[in-house]
Each structure stands twice: as C-alpha cells, then as structure tokens.
Scaffold this active site. Structure first.
Site, short mmCIF file in Angstrom:
data_model
loop_
_atom_site.label_atom_id
_atom_site.label_comp_id
_atom_site.label_asym_id
_atom_site.label_seq_id
_atom_site.Cartn_x
_atom_site.Cartn_y
_atom_site.Cartn_z
NE ARG A 97 63.18 64.78 29.54
CZ ARG A 97 64.05 65.15 30.47
NH1 ARG A 97 63.77 64.95 31.73
NH2 ARG A 97 65.18 65.71 30.14
NE ARG A 126 64.04 60.79 29.38
CZ ARG A 126 63.12 60.67 28.44
NH1 ARG A 126 62.02 60.01 28.68
NH2 ARG A 126 63.29 61.21 27.26
N PRO A 127 67.31 64.20 33.94
CG PRO A 127 69.54 64.81 34.08
CD PRO A 127 68.65 63.69 33.64
CG LEU A 128 63.86 68.98 33.71
CD1 LEU A 128 62.67 69.77 34.20
CD2 LEU A 128 63.75 68.79 32.20
CG ASP A 129 71.56 68.88 34.41
OD1 ASP A 129 70.77 68.28 33.65
OD2 ASP A 129 72.76 68.60 34.49
CG LEU A 130 72.26 69.83 30.04
CD1 LEU A 130 72.32 68.77 28.95
CD2 LEU A 130 73.51 70.70 29.97
CG ASP A 312 64.27 56.42 20.84
OD1 ASP A 312 64.47 56.29 22.06
OD2 ASP A 312 63.98 57.51 20.30
CB ILE A 334 71.45 57.45 25.59
CG1 ILE A 334 72.16 57.17 24.27
CG2 ILE A 334 70.85 58.87 25.69
CD1 ILE A 334 72.77 58.29 23.53
NE ARG A 406 54.14 58.24 25.91
CZ ARG A 406 55.39 58.34 26.35
NH1 ARG A 406 55.84 57.49 27.23
NH2 ARG A 406 56.19 59.28 25.91
#
Ligand code: EPU
Length: 435
Positions: A97, A126-130, A312, A334, A406
């Site tokens: 991401r 977890r969109p990408l619109d912004l 987190d 969140i 990771r």
C-alpha cells in the site's frame, strides 16, 4: 516454504529482562525513500530499518530506474537517473500500500504517473478516493482502467487548496510532496498530524522545500524547484510502533525492560493507557523503562489519529487487556477489518466478544494457551508474538516473512536478547482458521 516463529510461553511469569533498541521508523523511512524522487542529486538516508517493506520500495525505485546503493546496514544513497519511469511497476507496487506515496513526487516531477491499485495488509477496504480527488484538484486528469490508474497533468501540477474528509497519513504525505514541485501554493486542510509527517516536512525543508504547518491540521506548501540532498544526510526518526510494541510486551512480561533510542513523547497516549492499567513506566529523553505489575486493571481504548491511541498498537494492547482484571472495550475507529485477528486470541483462551466490526469487548484475566497462528497483518503478527510469550505452552506463528518481517527488524534476535525463547523455522504454509 515460508518462515515461522516458534515461541515457548512464560505461562504468565515476568521473566523478560534487559535492553531493546528501537529501530528507525518504517512509516517515516518509506516516505523519505519516496521523497528522493523530488531531488536533482544524490540523497543519503541513514537509520533506515532493514525490513521487507523498505527492501520492496527500494526494489520498486530501482526497477523504475533509480540508482540505489546499500552503503552499510541502515545507510542507503538514492539518485534518480535520467529516463526514470513514470510507471510504478505493477508487480511490485501491488504488493504494498505504501508504494502509493511515490505517485505524488513522480507526478509532480514528470507530469504523469501510472500505478496499480495497491495491496498491503488486510485491515479494511482502504480506498484511493482522496488521492484521485487531490490529483484532480491539482489539475491532473485521472483515468481508471482494469485496476490501474493513469494520471496526467499537462503543463505540470498546479497548487490547490483541499480539505481531506478523512485525516489520512499517506494522502497528506503524497500531496505535501506533490506541492513541493507544483506551481503556486498548496494548502491541505484537515491534514493528518502524525510525527512522521512533521519529520518528512523537516527533511524536505532542509533540502530546499517551503512547507509550513506540518504536524498541525493545516499544511501550506509553496511550490519551487527540485531539491538538493548535498550536505544533508537524513536520519530516520525512531519507530514509535516498534517501541510501543516492546513496551506492551514489557508491561506484561518484564521484570525490567529498557527500551532505548526511542522518543517517549510520541507514545503519550499508549503510556497513559498502560499507566492507568497499573503498569510502572519511567520515561527519559530517549528511553522507556517498564516493569510488569502482578495485577492489571481493565481500561477502555479507542484508536484515533495522532496524538490519540495509534491503530497500529491496537492489537498488542488488546492482548494486554486479556491479562487485565475486568471488562475492557476496544474501539477501532480507523480501519474496519482490524479486529479480525481477535478470533485467534479467543482460540488461545481469551474471552473476547465482537460487538461489531469496529468494537470488541475483552473480559480478563484469561489464561492463554499456545496455538498455531497465522496473522492477517504485521501489527497483529507482533500481537501474536506477545500473546505467545504470555501463554502456557508453545505457539507457532506462520507467514512471518509476509507479516512481521515487513515492519519489525531482526525481531527474533531482539526478542531472544531480552529472554524470549524463540526459534525461526522454515515451514510449509498451513491454512489456519479459528472462526
Ligand atoms: N482513506 C480514505 N480515502 C483514501 C485514503 C484513506 O477514505 O483515499 C481513509 C482510510 O480508509 C482510513 C483513513 O482514511 O479510514 C485513514 O487511513 P490512512 O490513509 O491514514 O492510512 P494509510 O495512510 O494508508 C498509514 C500507515 C498505517 C497506519 C495508518 C493510520 C503508512 C505506510 N501506513 O496508512 O500503518 O495504520 O496510517 O495511522 O504510513 C502499519 O504500519 O502497519 C500500517 C498499516
């Protein structure tokens, strides 16, 4: 074959002791690496954590044409050579991401960028619109085709003013970097305020950028020329989530644990929560000393953008609450998929009830038993390590290379050094469900 960790539990005893050194911050290092695309010359980055996500982002930049030199452990130089590609290699970018933050600098510098819808941890939609909104506001045209995005700003990006409907960390960073090379002024309102953002702005400003307000909810960026890294090596800040994860482990299982090379001021919310649960915590300028008490009290936690309780650290804290007397509510505000791992804690013996996708109720104290576990994401992976240390018997945590490795450097050696009985083995991946 993949890697698994085999951990012998302490059966509730407080046996940990010693010192653990905090690594450089994953979520700061990844953005500093992406920021090198804004530079006309070579950038030196130090205190970079040696983790899989960092390796993968360097792999992406190299594949796009950057020269990356691994000088020594934690130290890299990056130069963006002529002919640098404007396509984020789908095979690599799709796996993480965080690769999306490279889109801002590539678009700002070269006037176009294409990238796949990125993957990453399984913690929500977890969109990408912004990102799409922001690119369009800065004058770019966005085309979506078959899970990929092409963005083009003919004549370059233009400064713009926008309000983020969610305080997103990577969106804030992406547009802060894009603004550095845009024409005119960019203003980001309702920006995220995480310390990694402030750190990125400081780094860019040292090298010629004009960013003000980073660390507050309004960031203003005056566009200008390519940056120069000459004479400005950048040292990655300490990882607050790495330090916070060991803090929770210590709060459950340490006679005395010293967490060094960290910044306790970045962990005020988790420290306050642990103290109200009865944990003894001492803080110095760059060190935290924690001792596990014999009784823990229940506390409610609610994740929030910084300076609130970090999402987190929600999974490690939930493990902690299984050992506290009474009923605790955990509210994950969140990400909607970030409580699914609690099924595995229940399989270890925890009393956890899922109220809805954002809320669980934890009843303690429960005895935990060693189990075979498979984590959906890296933070839950570390939470399983903590649960395994507290539990009775042996636990095996699978798929460590695609989760814990990771984001946590050299985790087994650091755990072993403070007294955890842990062994890394190669294992054939198994499908484990506790639903
Ligand atoms: N969001 C949107 N639209 C977008 C982008 C985000 O609605 O276009 C929403 C998300 O769905 C979410 C909220 O905004 O509800 C906040 O998500 P954010 O974008 O801040 O998350 P992120 O930037 O993708 C970073 C960290 C995460 C950390 C979150 C929250 C990096 C590389 N990742 O993610 O770290 O959990 O901020 O602090 O910086 C991790 O390290 O394990 C990790 C997942």
């Amino acid at each position: 074959m993949s890697n698994s960790l085999v951990i012998k539990g302490f059966n509730g005893e407080r046996k940990l002791h010693g010192t653990v050194r905090t690594t450089g911050a994953k979520n700061a290092a990844l953005k500093a690496i992406a920021a090198t695309i804004l530079f006309r010359d070579t950038v030196t980055l130090t205190n970079i954590p040696e983790i899989n996500d960092v390796e993968r982002l360097f792999e992406l930049l190299k594949d796009m044409g950057a020269e990356v030199v691994h000088v020594k452990r934690g130290v890299y130089t990056v130069s963006i050579a002529k002919g640098f590609s404007t396509e984020l290699t789908p095979g690599i970018a799709r796996k993480m991401r965080a690769s999306v933050v490279a889109t801002g600098p590539v678009l700002a510098r070269f006037g176009k960028v294409s990238f796949p819808h990125p993957g990453g941890c399984v913690i929500g939609s977890r969109p990408l619109d912004l990102f799409v909104d922001g690119f369009e506001k800065m004058g770019a045209k966005v085309t979506m085709n078959d899970g990929s995005y092409s963005v083009e700003a003919k004549g370059g990006l233009k400064g713009a003013e926008f309000f983020l409907k969610n305080q997103s960390v990577t969106v804030t960073e992406t547009f802060m970097m894009a603004g550095v090379l845009a024409k005119g002024t960019t203003v980001i309102k309702n920006a995220a305020m995480e310390p990694e953002i402030e750190e990125l702005a400081k780094f860019l400003n040292t090298c010629g950028a004009k960013i003000s307000g980073a660390g507050t909810s309004t960031i203003t960026i005056k566009g200008g020329k390519l940056l120069s890294g000459k004479g400005h090596p950048h040292k990655t800040m300490p990882d607050r989530i790495d330090a916070g994860s060991f803090l929770v482990l210590g709060a459950l299982a340490a006679r005395e644990l010293h967490i060094t090379h960290c910044n306790p001021l970045h962990l005020e919310s988790p420290i306050a929560a642990l103290r109200s649960a009865g944990v003894s915590i001492e803080t110095k300028k760059s060190e935290i000393i924690v001792r596990a008490p014999s009784h823990l009290k229940a506390v409610d936690i609610k994740t929030h953008e910084y300076p609130g309780f970090p999402t987190d650290l929600q999974a490690p804290m939930t493990v902690f609450l299984t050992q506290a007397e009474g009923e605790s509510k955990v509210f994950e505000t969140i990400f909607e998929g970030r409580l699914n791992y609690t099924e595995s804690l229940a399989a270890m013996g925890a009393q956890i009830t899922m109220m809805d996708p954002h809320r669980v109720l934890v009843r303690g104290k429960s005895e935990l038993y060693g189990r075979k576990l498979q984590s959906p994401d890296l933070r839950a992976g570390l939470a399983f390590v903590i649960a395994a240390v507290v539990a009775k018997g042996e636990s095996v945590i699978h798929n460590v290379d695609t989760t814990i490795d990771r984001g946590y450097e050299d985790v087994d050696n650091r755990l072993r050094a403070i007294g955890v009985e842990v062994e890394r083995i190669s294992a054939i991946p198994e499908v484990i469900t506790h639903a």
